[in-house]
Design a protein around this motif. Structure first.
Motif, PDB file in Angstrom:
ATOM      1  N   GLU A  56       0.831  -1.343  -0.096  1.00 57.08           N
ATOM      2  CA  GLU A  56       0.046  -0.161   0.139  1.00 57.08           C
ATOM      3  C   GLU A  56       0.822   1.264   0.094  1.00 57.08           C
ATOM      4  O   GLU A  56       0.441   2.301   0.470  1.00 57.08           O
ATOM      5  CB  GLU A  56      -1.086  -0.006   1.292  1.00 57.08           C
ATOM      6  N   ASN A  57       2.100   1.118  -0.393  1.00 51.22           N
ATOM      7  CA  ASN A  57       3.120   2.221  -0.533  1.00 51.22           C
ATOM      8  C   ASN A  57       2.996   3.118  -1.762  1.00 51.22           C
ATOM      9  O   ASN A  57       3.525   2.902  -2.825  1.00 51.22           O
ATOM     10  CB  ASN A  57       4.378   1.807  -0.369  1.00 51.22           C
ATOM     11  N   PHE A  58       1.863   4.164  -1.910  1.00 50.76           N
ATOM     12  CA  PHE A  58       1.563   4.663  -2.967  1.00 50.76           C
ATOM     13  C   PHE A  58       2.790   5.567  -3.305  1.00 50.76           C
ATOM     14  O   PHE A  58       2.786   5.874  -4.419  1.00 50.76           O
ATOM     15  CB  PHE A  58       0.162   5.856  -2.551  1.00 50.76           C
ATOM     16  N   ALA A  59       3.634   6.170  -2.214  1.00 43.80           N
ATOM     17  CA  ALA A  59       4.687   7.064  -2.706  1.00 43.80           C
ATOM     18  C   ALA A  59       5.690   6.246  -3.588  1.00 43.80           C
ATOM     19  O   ALA A  59       6.250   7.046  -4.261  1.00 43.80           O
ATOM     20  CB  ALA A  59       5.020   7.803  -1.401  1.00 43.80           C
ATOM     21  N   PHE A  60       6.020   5.073  -2.870  1.00 43.47           N
ATOM     22  CA  PHE A  60       6.990   4.185  -3.533  1.00 43.47           C
ATOM     23  C   PHE A  60       6.493   3.885  -4.896  1.00 43.47           C
ATOM     24  O   PHE A  60       7.499   3.934  -5.882  1.00 43.47           O
ATOM     25  CB  PHE A  60       7.260   2.958  -2.752  1.00 43.47           C
ATOM     26  N   ALA A  61       5.299   3.411  -5.115  1.00 41.30           N
ATOM     27  CA  ALA A  61       4.849   3.331  -6.441  1.00 41.30           C
ATOM     28  C   ALA A  61       4.758   4.366  -7.380  1.00 41.30           C
ATOM     29  O   ALA A  61       5.308   4.394  -8.620  1.00 41.30           O
ATOM     30  CB  ALA A  61       3.258   2.921  -6.219  1.00 41.30           C
ATOM     31  N   GLN A  62       4.589   5.500  -6.836  1.00 40.44           N
ATOM     32  CA  GLN A  62       4.830   6.704  -7.568  1.00 40.44           C
ATOM     33  C   GLN A  62       6.185   7.002  -8.076  1.00 40.44           C
ATOM     34  O   GLN A  62       6.343   7.339  -9.426  1.00 40.44           O
ATOM     35  CB  GLN A  62       4.248   7.994  -6.772  1.00 40.44           C
ATOM     36  N   ALA A  63       6.983   6.641  -7.319  1.00 41.38           N
ATOM     37  CA  ALA A  63       8.327   6.984  -7.411  1.00 41.38           C
ATOM     38  C   ALA A  63       8.906   5.860  -8.732  1.00 41.38           C
ATOM     39  O   ALA A  63       9.502   6.375  -9.643  1.00 41.38           O
ATOM     40  CB  ALA A  63       9.319   6.720  -6.305  1.00 41.38           C
ATOM     41  N   ILE A  64       8.456   4.654  -8.561  1.00 40.38           N
ATOM     42  CA  ILE A  64       8.715   3.728  -9.849  1.00 40.38           C
ATOM     43  C   ILE A  64       8.054   4.095 -11.134  1.00 40.38           C
ATOM     44  O   ILE A  64       8.781   3.932 -11.971  1.00 40.38           O
ATOM     45  CB  ILE A  64       8.235   2.248  -9.156  1.00 40.38           C
ATOM     46  N   GLY A  65       6.838   4.734 -10.689  1.00 38.00           N
ATOM     47  CA  GLY A  65       6.262   5.099 -12.074  1.00 38.00           C
ATOM     48  C   GLY A  65       6.885   6.028 -12.797  1.00 38.00           C
ATOM     49  O   GLY A  65       6.994   5.913 -13.834  1.00 38.00           O
TER      50      GLY A  65
END
Length: 413
Positions: A56-65
């Motif tokens: 549920e780490n949206f910030a990390f997913a945003q960085a990967i994206g």
């Protein structure tokens, strides 16, 4: 994390990447875009699937994206012919700016009327799904083998590669107005111009510098040339952002300019960056699939269907026909095809993480709606692109139009 945990993590990541590629290959065999397989495996590996991974780490997913988009755009620029860009620069840039704005406005208005949500959230939804996705469009056009005459393929590719900056700017602007309701829209105009100008300057500079370095350093083949190409993509994005420019525009232009230059390692670098782009897609879609909780998609079924219909059949066609109205080389058949080829992909899902990270009210509902719209767009538009092209006969149509123009020119004294 101890050594054994690190081993297990590496093993899990490797297995997930390999399985994701296989899932993408399976979905492609059924005529579906590979991203469906990537996303689907991510959902199966997630909290509601057999994998049970609680991510549920949206910030990390945003960085990967965002990191993935840099390499996708850089690779897309490398593989785009600069001659094609020169021919379609004007219509593509109008669609990438005004077209995105028109689509966002129509979707936002429809969301207020049909979904009964507050105007700020509706504006966010419109801005997030207004742009087409470079990764999806590049993959579809290059995997289907469509033989389209005229400037249609170039227009679609250049538009999809250059409209992300406008969508990102719009999302940032809406978030600013939500945080500061008293802010004036006029204050954003200089910021937008600075972003575009500085992004273009940095991207073009890096695009000239990379081939020059490869030539002078004697990096003809092999690993060091690959490292330099990775550095070029990252420097283009980072330097542009440092100087208040748009990093995504810089990455795309850096690849575009570098791809137009001649240097010994050009073919191997292009092949390597194509692999990097695919790796970026796999990592990005897998991560975004992990974020989604399928059990929460039920309530957004009707809103998602409504927004998808508005986007496919009203917002996108209206923006395309208005933006291409001054350009007579694009007949109505071509405009219809361009409208249908405006696939949505990872970019809207990545942008949908921005409101969540910013703590905007209703952000999770927006994320689920966006994910559902992207899923429907991929399932409906992706497999039918060839069929639509055949029904519209745009290849034959464009060819006949070119022949008529040539005959008219020869008939003139």
């Amino acid at each position: 994390m101890d050594f054994l945990d690190t081993q297990a993590t590496f093993l899990l990541v490797g297995v997930l990447l390999l399985t994701t590629v296989l899932a993408g290959s399976v979905s492609s065999r059924f005529g579906l875009p590979a991203l469906i397989g990537f996303l689907g495996l991510g959902m199966l590996a997630g909290i509601d699937g057999p994998g049970g991974i609680d991510f549920e780490n949206f910030a990390f997913a945003q960085a990967i994206g965002m990191a993935s988009l840099v390499f996708i755009l850089f690779s897309g620029g490398l593989d785009t012919d600069l001659k094609d860009v020169r021919r379609v620069a004007a219509p593509a840039l109008i669609m990438a700016s005004l077209g995105v704005l028109i689509s966002a406005g129509i979707v936002a208005g429809a969301a207020v009327l049909l979904l009964d949500i507050a105007p700020p959230q509706a504006a966010l939804l419109g801005a997030i799904i207004a742009s087409t996705d470079a990764a999806a469009v590049f993959a579809i056009l290059r995997s289907t083998g469509l033989d389209l005459h005229g400037d249609v393929p170039a227009l679609i590719e250049v538009e999809s590669g250059s409209n992300d900056p406008m969508a990102i700017f719009l999302v940032g602007a809406v978030l600013l107005f939500i945080a500061e309701p008293a802010a004036s829209p006029l204050t954003l105009v200089p910021e937008f111009l600075v972003q575009m100008i500085m992004g273009a300057i940095v991207g073009i500079a890096v695009g000239f510098a990379m081939p020059a370095l490869l030539k002078r350093g004697g990096y003809r083949q092999g690993g060091l040339a690959f490292v330099i190409s990775i550095a070029a993509a990252l420097i283009a994005f980072g330097a542009a952002e440092l100087f208040s420019g748009n990093g995504f525009l810089a990455a795309y232009l850096a690849g575009l300019v570098a791809g137009s230059r001649s240097y010994a390692a050009k073919r191997t670098v292009s092949t390597f960056q194509d692999g990097m782009a695919w790796l970026a897609q796999v990592a990005m879609f897998l991560t975004l699939g992990l974020l989604v909780t399928p059990s929460q998609l039920g309530p957004v079924l009707v809103p998602g269907l409504a927004i998808t219909a508005i986007l496919m059949f009203i917002a996108r066609p209206v923006s395309v026909f208005l933006c291409l109205a001054p350009f007579r080389q694009f007949a109505w058949r071509s405009k219809l095809f361009v409208s249908w080829a405006g696939l949505r992909g990872a970019v809207p899902i990545v942008l949908a993480t921005f409101p969540i990270v910013a703590g905007v009210e209703g952000a999770f509902a927006i994320f689920n709606v966006v994910f559902f719209v992207v899923l429907l767009s991929s399932v409906i538009q992706g497999p039918t692109i060839n069929w639509v092209a055949q029904r519209l006969a745009i290849a034959d149509h464009e060819s006949r139009a070119s022949q008529r123009l040539g005959q008219s020119a020869e008939a003139q004294p």
